[in-house]
Design an enzyme around this catalytic site. Sequence first.
Site, PDB file in Angstrom:
ATOM      1  N   ASP A  78       0.789  -1.269   0.172  1.00 31.84           N
ATOM      2  CA  ASP A  78       0.019   0.040   0.021  1.00 31.84           C
ATOM      3  C   ASP A  78       1.011   1.177   0.022  1.00 31.84           C
ATOM      4  OD1 ASP A  78      -2.156  -1.771  -0.017  1.00 31.84           O
ATOM      5  OD2 ASP A  78      -3.132  -0.751   1.753  1.00 31.84           O
ATOM      6  N   CYS A 119       1.290  -8.093   4.996  1.00 33.98           N
ATOM      7  CA  CYS A 119       0.753  -6.675   4.765  1.00 33.98           C
ATOM      8  C   CYS A 119      -0.684  -6.611   4.572  1.00 33.98           C
ATOM      9  CB  CYS A 119       1.713  -6.168   3.791  1.00 33.98           C
ATOM     10  SG  CYS A 119       3.303  -5.894   4.554  1.00 33.98           S
ATOM     11  N   GLU A 442      -6.752   4.021  -0.370  1.00 35.05           N
ATOM     12  CA  GLU A 442      -6.327   4.585   0.824  1.00 35.05           C
ATOM     13  C   GLU A 442      -5.794   5.923   0.491  1.00 35.05           C
ATOM     14  OE1 GLU A 442      -4.871   1.047   3.861  1.00 35.05           O
ATOM     15  OE2 GLU A 442      -3.301   2.222   2.839  1.00 35.05           O
ATOM     16  N   SER A 468      -5.140   5.186   5.071  1.00 31.69           N
ATOM     17  CA  SER A 468      -4.354   4.266   5.806  1.00 31.69           C
ATOM     18  C   SER A 468      -4.258   3.942   7.099  1.00 31.69           C
ATOM     19  CB  SER A 468      -2.697   4.810   5.248  1.00 31.69           C
ATOM     20  OG  SER A 468      -1.860   4.118   6.150  1.00 31.69           O
TER      21      SER A 468
END
Length: 553
Positions: A78, A119, A442, A468
């Site tokens: 991300d 993750c 995000e 996030s």
Amino acid sequence: MRSKRMTGGLERAPHRSLLYATGLCKEELDRPLIGVCNAANEIIPGHVHLDTITEAVKTGIRIAGGTPMEFPAIGVCDGLAMSHEGMKMSLPSREIIADSVEIMATAHPFDAIVCIPNCDKIVPGMLMAILRLNIPAVVVSGGPMLAGRKKTADLINVFEGVGKVKAGTMTEEALQEFEMSACPTCGSCAGMFTANSMNCLSESIGLALPGNGTIPAVMSARKRLAKQAGMQVMEMLARDIKPRDIVTKKAVHNAVTMDMALGCSTNTTLHLPALFAEAGLDLNLEMFNEVSAKTPNLCKLSPAGPHFMEDLEESGGIPAVMSELVKRDLLNLDVMTVTGKTLGENLKDLDAKVTNYDVVRPIDNPYSEEGGIAILYGNIAPEGCCVKQSAVAPEMMQSSGTAKVYNSEEDAVEAILGGKIVPGDIVVVLYEGPKGGPGMREMLTPTSSIAGMGLGESVALITDGRFSGGTRGAAIGHISPEAASGGPCGLIQNGDTIKIDIPARTIELMVDEAELAERKKHFKPIEKEVKSAFLRRYAKLVTSASKGAVYEK
């Protein structure tokens, strides 16, 4: 054994022939076949070392008498996908991961499975898959990164550094030095961001062994944990303990309780409902508020506070946090876990206790009497929206501001970094939801830019997109229904007043009903051109963020 569908009997001679071609021998085929899903790649800092973790898992399986069979999974970083079109692929990858694990474990009927994620979307994707498959399973993550720059920094400080450079409070040379030292090791980023939130909650739910959420990636204890996971899946198989024996209504309650105590990422309000739905269990957003009202916030890890995952590990880890919650009878101790014992038995065996009350507050002196996440409702969010209230400045818990509306993240970032946002503004970012993005990006860049430019205590940001786990400040996301689905958030106009009251769980557009009705008559959602065939399919299938952004059933 389930694997005998593939290896047993006269009719399976061709299948065995193919397996012999891989180098397996008869003795290995006579043992239970254990799928090992390895999400290693050379792109994600949290995954570059997963081959090492996988080898340890396979060693544990062999020690306990099984035959490991490794296969891969994709993963999106991300942080690297942030602030460009790549982030549109992140949340959709969760469904791809879940589907691919299901495909592999059904096409090749393993007797049990160990999943090795680390993750953001990889962890929930694998959890969804094992609940869907419901064969004996253990999850073991790669562990968190150590904090950088003498244990004071992480990735979020670098994102915020960009805003500081724009505001003139940091030089570009200082930022260049900072970016070299903020992420010093492999592992999932060092704070209580989405990856570490989900790894801690995997442990809290009971689908991962104690230590899964907090043992740093670079520690030898992480390898030992992986070996234990390999051995433990064989115990699960022998006792026929399956994921849905562990994930019950009581486990759901435990997960949300720990979410609130730890101050986890707002992305948990997407992932927990999605994975529990695979077990036939309903987790609606209101449950987050109900549990939050009873659960003190005991931790303030980055971005909410000065501590990091390694500090939580040194303070006793997830079992230590649980030991405090038990003092108020806030956890169900009779739930089964992958240790083969109940949660209560695990805590007793570990002699779980907090060793540093600066990192994990005592239950009678919490950071707040309410949990880390709040769900807000109002005329622009009738299905709800969420905020990490543990990371909001006190002066922003109740505020009113003037809307400045942008129909993409890029437009909002340009305005923020261009100095067009001033104290008292509320940045409104629309058409970034699951359908409207599509992909529900995000948005760490706009929130970190606001913080870096010194506006974190005077500017809020609201969106139908998401943030996030590293976001801090009055960042309110997941507004549902989203603008692209005709949600009332699409009616917000520049200059409107928006009132936010986090303690009261409300968010209101201060425009009279007659005016809103008139706007609705003329409202037509924007339709973005979507070049990706995959994202076009995703947009057609995905549900609201309030339902976990899962596919329509």
